[in-house]
Design a protein around this motif. Structure first.
Motif, PDB file in Angstrom:
ATOM      1  N   ARG A  92      25.221  15.839   4.006  1.00  0.00           N
ATOM      2  CA  ARG A  92      24.341  15.117   3.080  1.00  0.00           C
ATOM      3  C   ARG A  92      23.277  14.359   3.863  1.00  0.00           C
ATOM      4  O   ARG A  92      23.468  14.025   5.033  1.00  0.00           O
ATOM      5  CB  ARG A  92      25.141  14.163   2.205  1.00  0.00           C
ATOM      6  CG  ARG A  92      25.830  13.052   2.954  1.00  0.00           C
ATOM      7  CD  ARG A  92      26.722  12.225   2.007  1.00  0.00           C
ATOM      8  NE  ARG A  92      27.442  11.176   2.689  1.00  0.00           N
ATOM      9  CZ  ARG A  92      28.645  11.300   3.229  1.00  0.00           C
ATOM     10  NH1 ARG A  92      29.268  12.457   3.178  1.00  0.00           N
ATOM     11  NH2 ARG A  92      29.234  10.279   3.821  1.00  0.00           N
ATOM     12  N   LEU A  93      22.197  14.092   3.190  1.00  0.00           N
ATOM     13  CA  LEU A  93      21.130  13.275   3.745  1.00  0.00           C
ATOM     14  C   LEU A  93      21.451  11.823   3.442  1.00  0.00           C
ATOM     15  O   LEU A  93      21.736  11.470   2.295  1.00  0.00           O
ATOM     16  CB  LEU A  93      19.794  13.660   3.093  1.00  0.00           C
ATOM     17  CG  LEU A  93      18.573  12.788   3.386  1.00  0.00           C
ATOM     18  CD1 LEU A  93      18.262  12.765   4.874  1.00  0.00           C
ATOM     19  CD2 LEU A  93      17.385  13.291   2.591  1.00  0.00           C
ATOM     20  N   SER A  94      21.453  10.986   4.449  1.00  0.00           N
ATOM     21  CA  SER A  94      21.713   9.559   4.272  1.00  0.00           C
ATOM     22  C   SER A  94      20.441   8.805   4.639  1.00  0.00           C
ATOM     23  O   SER A  94      19.898   8.991   5.738  1.00  0.00           O
ATOM     24  CB  SER A  94      22.874   9.117   5.166  1.00  0.00           C
ATOM     25  OG  SER A  94      23.124   7.739   4.982  1.00  0.00           O
ATOM     26  N   ILE A  95      19.966   7.982   3.718  1.00  0.00           N
ATOM     27  CA  ILE A  95      18.746   7.222   3.953  1.00  0.00           C
ATOM     28  C   ILE A  95      19.078   5.740   3.888  1.00  0.00           C
ATOM     29  O   ILE A  95      19.549   5.249   2.859  1.00  0.00           O
ATOM     30  CB  ILE A  95      17.653   7.567   2.916  1.00  0.00           C
ATOM     31  CG1 ILE A  95      17.368   9.067   2.925  1.00  0.00           C
ATOM     32  CG2 ILE A  95      16.383   6.747   3.200  1.00  0.00           C
ATOM     33  CD1 ILE A  95      16.462   9.535   1.794  1.00  0.00           C
ATOM     34  N   GLU A  96      18.846   5.057   4.983  1.00  0.00           N
ATOM     35  CA  GLU A  96      19.013   3.605   5.033  1.00  0.00           C
ATOM     36  C   GLU A  96      17.643   2.988   4.789  1.00  0.00           C
ATOM     37  O   GLU A  96      16.667   3.348   5.453  1.00  0.00           O
ATOM     38  CB  GLU A  96      19.491   3.155   6.409  1.00  0.00           C
ATOM     39  CG  GLU A  96      20.865   3.625   6.793  1.00  0.00           C
ATOM     40  CD  GLU A  96      21.197   3.204   8.221  1.00  0.00           C
ATOM     41  OE1 GLU A  96      20.884   2.055   8.608  1.00  0.00           O
ATOM     42  OE2 GLU A  96      21.744   4.050   8.942  1.00  0.00           O
ATOM     43  N   ILE A  97      17.592   2.063   3.837  1.00  0.00           N
ATOM     44  CA  ILE A  97      16.351   1.347   3.560  1.00  0.00           C
ATOM     45  C   ILE A  97      16.617  -0.115   3.902  1.00  0.00           C
ATOM     46  O   ILE A  97      17.397  -0.786   3.229  1.00  0.00           O
ATOM     47  CB  ILE A  97      15.913   1.494   2.090  1.00  0.00           C
ATOM     48  CG1 ILE A  97      15.808   2.984   1.703  1.00  0.00           C
ATOM     49  CG2 ILE A  97      14.586   0.768   1.855  1.00  0.00           C
ATOM     50  CD1 ILE A  97      15.535   3.230   0.228  1.00  0.00           C
ATOM     51  N   ASN A  98      15.991  -0.576   4.963  1.00  0.00           N
ATOM     52  CA  ASN A  98      16.233  -1.933   5.450  1.00  0.00           C
ATOM     53  C   ASN A  98      15.014  -2.811   5.228  1.00  0.00           C
ATOM     54  O   ASN A  98      13.894  -2.435   5.589  1.00  0.00           O
ATOM     55  CB  ASN A  98      16.574  -1.912   6.940  1.00  0.00           C
ATOM     56  CG  ASN A  98      17.823  -1.101   7.205  1.00  0.00           C
ATOM     57  OD1 ASN A  98      18.850  -1.288   6.570  1.00  0.00           O
ATOM     58  ND2 ASN A  98      17.742  -0.177   8.149  1.00  0.00           N
ATOM     59  N   MET A  99      15.248  -3.978   4.656  1.00  0.00           N
ATOM     60  CA  MET A  99      14.172  -4.932   4.465  1.00  0.00           C
ATOM     61  C   MET A  99      13.790  -5.535   5.812  1.00  0.00           C
ATOM     62  O   MET A  99      14.633  -5.664   6.700  1.00  0.00           O
ATOM     63  CB  MET A  99      14.599  -6.008   3.475  1.00  0.00           C
ATOM     64  CG  MET A  99      14.786  -5.456   2.069  1.00  0.00           C
ATOM     65  SD  MET A  99      15.093  -6.732   0.855  1.00  0.00           S
ATOM     66  CE  MET A  99      16.852  -6.570   0.665  1.00  0.00           C
ATOM     67  N   VAL A 100      12.534  -5.891   5.942  1.00  0.00           N
ATOM     68  CA  VAL A 100      12.017  -6.498   7.166  1.00  0.00           C
ATOM     69  C   VAL A 100      11.778  -7.977   6.879  1.00  0.00           C
ATOM     70  O   VAL A 100      11.019  -8.327   5.970  1.00  0.00           O
ATOM     71  CB  VAL A 100      10.707  -5.803   7.613  1.00  0.00           C
ATOM     72  CG1 VAL A 100      10.110  -6.488   8.827  1.00  0.00           C
ATOM     73  CG2 VAL A 100      10.960  -4.330   7.873  1.00  0.00           C
ATOM     74  N   ALA A 101      12.434  -8.832   7.635  1.00  0.00           N
ATOM     75  CA  ALA A 101      12.396 -10.273   7.367  1.00  0.00           C
ATOM     76  C   ALA A 101      10.986 -10.854   7.382  1.00  0.00           C
ATOM     77  O   ALA A 101      10.662 -11.727   6.584  1.00  0.00           O
ATOM     78  CB  ALA A 101      13.276 -11.013   8.381  1.00  0.00           C
ATOM     79  N   ALA A 102      10.141 -10.364   8.260  1.00  0.00           N
ATOM     80  CA  ALA A 102       8.801 -10.927   8.410  1.00  0.00           C
ATOM     81  C   ALA A 102       7.859 -10.572   7.262  1.00  0.00           C
ATOM     82  O   ALA A 102       6.833 -11.218   7.082  1.00  0.00           O
ATOM     83  CB  ALA A 102       8.195 -10.464   9.734  1.00  0.00           C
ATOM     84  N   SER A 103       8.197  -9.546   6.482  1.00  0.00           N
ATOM     85  CA  SER A 103       7.313  -9.099   5.404  1.00  0.00           C
ATOM     86  C   SER A 103       8.140  -8.663   4.206  1.00  0.00           C
ATOM     87  O   SER A 103       8.901  -7.706   4.291  1.00  0.00           O
ATOM     88  CB  SER A 103       6.451  -7.934   5.895  1.00  0.00           C
ATOM     89  OG  SER A 103       5.702  -7.396   4.832  1.00  0.00           O
ATOM     90  N   PRO A 104       7.986  -9.332   3.058  1.00  0.00           N
ATOM     91  CA  PRO A 104       8.810  -9.008   1.896  1.00  0.00           C
ATOM     92  C   PRO A 104       8.583  -7.601   1.334  1.00  0.00           C
ATOM     93  O   PRO A 104       9.454  -7.065   0.650  1.00  0.00           O
ATOM     94  CB  PRO A 104       8.425 -10.070   0.866  1.00  0.00           C
ATOM     95  CG  PRO A 104       7.106 -10.594   1.308  1.00  0.00           C
ATOM     96  CD  PRO A 104       7.056 -10.429   2.799  1.00  0.00           C
ATOM     97  N   ASP A 105       7.437  -6.988   1.633  1.00  0.00           N
ATOM     98  CA  ASP A 105       7.139  -5.655   1.102  1.00  0.00           C
ATOM     99  C   ASP A 105       7.439  -4.523   2.078  1.00  0.00           C
ATOM    100  O   ASP A 105       7.469  -3.370   1.702  1.00  0.00           O
ATOM    101  CB  ASP A 105       5.668  -5.573   0.686  1.00  0.00           C
ATOM    102  CG  ASP A 105       5.349  -6.513  -0.463  1.00  0.00           C
ATOM    103  OD1 ASP A 105       6.223  -6.708  -1.326  1.00  0.00           O
ATOM    104  OD2 ASP A 105       4.229  -7.062  -0.479  1.00  0.00           O
TER     105      ASP A 105
END
Length: 160
Positions: free
Chosen positions: A118-131
């Motif tokens: 399966r394809l696993s995609i991690e989406i991680n927020m970046v602390a320095a930029s909310p978007d």
């Protein structure tokens, strides 16, 4: 493969590019914190697969199906569950459908049902930029060509 997204529109565009390459039979797990952009990514993926309709998070309904004549996208969200129950059977049925692309959010509770390929995609927020988001794609060899094409297309879009 690892890339970044600087906005929700970028995240959606990346999903759209991936969706344009899907043919059915693919399994995608999305890993992210709450508010990380999973539904935004799926919204683009559904559009890229040429499926009409409003995409919303299945957090309360637990699953949603989007389809056209060629393809179905089965979107599962196991966030609110401590035990998958009958949804495990529904997931197993979706996995056996060759026309279905199966997307699973919060997959740990059903990892024994999901295929290794399966394809696993991690989406991680970046602390320095909310978007901003960092996206990391872990993929099986069978999806290598799709990911290479996705990487090339996404770089082209970002340069425009």
């Amino acid at each position: 493969w690892q890339t970044s997204s600087t906005s929700s529109a970028d995240t959606e565009r990346l999903g759209e590019l991936l969706g344009s390459h899907l043919n059915g039979g693919e399994v995608i797990e999305l890993r992210s914190d709450l508010g990380g952009g999973k539904t935004t990514f799926v919204r683009g993926l559904v559009r890229g697969a040429k499926i009409a309709g409003k995409v919303s998070s299945p957090s309360f309904t637990l699953s949603r199906i989007y389809k056209n004549d060629r393809l179905e996208i089965h979107h599962f969200d196991f966030y609110r569950l401590s035990e998958p129950g009958i949804l495990r059977d529904q997931l197993a049925e979706s996995l056996s459908n060759p026309k279905a692309v199966v997307i699973v959010e919060w997959p740990d509770i059903v990892k024994d049902v999901l295929p290794d390929g399966r394809l696993s995609i991690e989406i991680n927020m970046v602390a320095a930029s909310p978007d901003e988001r960092q996206l990391i794609f872990h993929y099986p060899e069978v999806m290598r060509q799709i990911i290479i094409q996705l990487e090339t297309q996404y770089q082209e879009v970002q340069q425009c």
